[in-house]
Design a protein around this motif. Structure first.
Motif, mmCIF file in Angstrom:
data_model
loop_
_atom_site.group_PDB
_atom_site.id
_atom_site.type_symbol
_atom_site.label_atom_id
_atom_site.label_comp_id
_atom_site.label_asym_id
_atom_site.label_seq_id
_atom_site.Cartn_x
_atom_site.Cartn_y
_atom_site.Cartn_z
ATOM 1 N N ASN A 232 -40.966 -14.411 22.321
ATOM 2 C CA ASN A 232 -41.072 -15.633 21.749
ATOM 3 C C ASN A 232 -40.690 -16.892 22.792
ATOM 4 N N SER A 233 -41.348 -17.912 22.862
ATOM 5 C CA SER A 233 -41.133 -19.247 23.652
ATOM 6 C C SER A 233 -40.834 -20.220 22.624
ATOM 7 N N ILE A 234 -40.699 -20.094 21.270
ATOM 8 C CA ILE A 234 -40.414 -21.106 20.379
ATOM 9 C C ILE A 234 -39.621 -20.433 19.271
ATOM 10 N N PHE A 235 -38.790 -21.039 18.541
ATOM 11 C CA PHE A 235 -38.138 -20.376 17.639
ATOM 12 C C PHE A 235 -37.679 -21.587 16.693
ATOM 13 N N LEU A 236 -38.135 -21.192 15.215
ATOM 14 C CA LEU A 236 -38.162 -21.970 14.125
ATOM 15 C C LEU A 236 -36.757 -21.953 13.284
ATOM 16 N N ILE A 237 -36.021 -23.090 13.113
ATOM 17 C CA ILE A 237 -34.769 -22.983 12.470
ATOM 18 C C ILE A 237 -34.640 -23.929 11.363
ATOM 19 N N GLN A 238 -33.819 -23.617 10.533
ATOM 20 C CA GLN A 238 -33.502 -24.714 9.324
ATOM 21 C C GLN A 238 -32.525 -25.828 10.047
ATOM 22 N N LYS A 239 -32.571 -27.120 9.594
ATOM 23 C CA LYS A 239 -31.640 -28.092 10.150
ATOM 24 C C LYS A 239 -30.180 -27.647 9.856
ATOM 25 N N SER A 240 -29.636 -26.799 8.927
ATOM 26 C CA SER A 240 -28.274 -26.808 8.766
ATOM 27 C C SER A 240 -27.861 -25.846 9.829
ATOM 28 N N CYS A 241 -28.511 -25.003 10.378
ATOM 29 C CA CYS A 241 -28.278 -24.103 11.371
ATOM 30 C C CYS A 241 -28.179 -24.855 12.977
ATOM 31 N N MET A 242 -28.481 -25.963 13.097
ATOM 32 C CA MET A 242 -28.586 -26.541 14.288
ATOM 33 C C MET A 242 -27.357 -27.144 14.731
ATOM 34 N N SER A 243 -27.157 -26.799 16.084
ATOM 35 C CA SER A 243 -25.736 -27.354 16.607
ATOM 36 C C SER A 243 -26.110 -27.581 18.129
ATOM 37 N N GLU A 244 -25.383 -28.235 18.820
ATOM 38 C CA GLU A 244 -25.432 -28.475 20.376
ATOM 39 C C GLU A 244 -25.199 -27.230 21.002
ATOM 40 N N ARG A 245 -24.332 -26.202 20.464
ATOM 41 C CA ARG A 245 -24.016 -25.008 21.015
ATOM 42 C C ARG A 245 -25.352 -24.058 20.745
ATOM 43 N N TYR A 246 -25.782 -24.208 19.690
ATOM 44 C CA TYR A 246 -27.093 -23.204 19.293
ATOM 45 C C TYR A 246 -28.184 -23.817 20.332
ATOM 46 N N LYS A 247 -28.467 -25.124 20.487
ATOM 47 C CA LYS A 247 -29.717 -25.519 21.115
ATOM 48 C C LYS A 247 -29.382 -24.773 22.930
ATOM 49 N N GLN A 248 -28.168 -24.854 23.256
ATOM 50 C CA GLN A 248 -27.833 -24.549 24.410
ATOM 51 C C GLN A 248 -28.125 -23.009 24.659
ATOM 52 N N LEU A 249 -27.735 -22.323 23.870
ATOM 53 C CA LEU A 249 -27.935 -20.870 23.832
ATOM 54 C C LEU A 249 -29.625 -20.530 23.792
ATOM 55 N N TRP A 250 -30.345 -21.121 23.068
ATOM 56 C CA TRP A 250 -31.795 -20.945 23.261
ATOM 57 C C TRP A 250 -32.505 -21.382 24.638
ATOM 58 N N ARG A 251 -31.666 -22.682 24.824
ATOM 59 C CA ARG A 251 -32.357 -23.299 26.115
ATOM 60 C C ARG A 251 -32.180 -22.307 27.219
ATOM 61 N N LYS A 252 -30.858 -21.682 27.336
ATOM 62 C CA LYS A 252 -30.561 -20.849 28.518
ATOM 63 C C LYS A 252 -31.415 -19.504 28.467
ATOM 64 N N ARG A 253 -32.033 -19.314 27.486
ATOM 65 C CA ARG A 253 -33.157 -18.182 27.113
ATOM 66 C C ARG A 253 -34.430 -18.655 27.640
ATOM 67 N N GLY A 254 -34.588 -19.850 27.727
ATOM 68 C CA GLY A 254 -36.050 -20.186 27.963
ATOM 69 C C GLY A 254 -36.833 -20.597 26.825
ATOM 70 N N VAL A 255 -36.357 -20.670 25.790
ATOM 71 C CA VAL A 255 -36.980 -20.772 24.225
ATOM 72 C C VAL A 255 -36.501 -22.093 23.601
ATOM 73 N N GLU A 256 -37.600 -22.742 23.433
ATOM 74 C CA GLU A 256 -37.613 -24.070 22.725
ATOM 75 C C GLU A 256 -37.425 -24.085 21.207
ATOM 76 N N LEU A 257 -36.462 -24.811 20.987
ATOM 77 C CA LEU A 257 -36.170 -24.777 19.227
ATOM 78 C C LEU A 257 -36.956 -25.875 18.640
ATOM 79 N N VAL A 258 -37.673 -25.562 17.281
ATOM 80 C CA VAL A 258 -38.186 -26.501 16.617
ATOM 81 C C VAL A 258 -37.294 -26.372 15.361
ATOM 82 N N VAL A 259 -36.787 -27.723 14.708
ATOM 83 C CA VAL A 259 -36.012 -27.674 13.745
ATOM 84 C C VAL A 259 -36.706 -28.171 12.527
#
Length: 104
Positions: free
Chosen positions: A38-65
């Motif tokens: 996966n290079s993109i991960f789709l999540i629902q807005k209630s799961c989104m946080s700065e910590r969650y964003k950083q977790l996926w960015r470290k893995r090289g995965v772009e988040l789409v909320v």
């Protein structure tokens, strides 16, 4: 005549489902994203946080909320968290849709 029956009547199956959800979520966050490439991960807005964003960015995965058409939420995701969002509206946060006129 159609009768509606529950999908499973077994109490054991009903107890298994929440556990399966927990295992699936763990696998998704720790194993499956890598195995599936996966290079993109789709999540629902209630799961989104700065910590969650950083977790996926470290893995090289772009988040789409994903969010419902709420201007305040769209503005927060765009300006504060700086993530890509998907909604049911064409208008950008806080503004009107602007179309560029191109000369042919």
């Amino acid at each position: 005549m159609v009768t509606e029956e529950p999908r499973s009547c077994s109490p054991l199956r009903q107890m298994w489902r929440p556990l399966a959800d927990i295992v699936h979520e763990w696998l998704l966050h720790n194993v499956l994203w890598y195995l599936c490439g996966n290079s993109i991960f789709l999540i629902q807005k209630s799961c989104m946080s700065e910590r969650y964003k950083q977790l996926w960015r470290k893995r090289g995965v772009e988040l789409v909320v994903w969010t419902v058409n709420n201007d305040l939420e769209k503005r927060f995701l765009h300006e504060r968290l700086q993530v890509i969002y998907m909604t049911d509206s064409l208008t950008p946060p806080g503004g009107k849709l602007q179309l560029k006129e191109e000369s042919i």
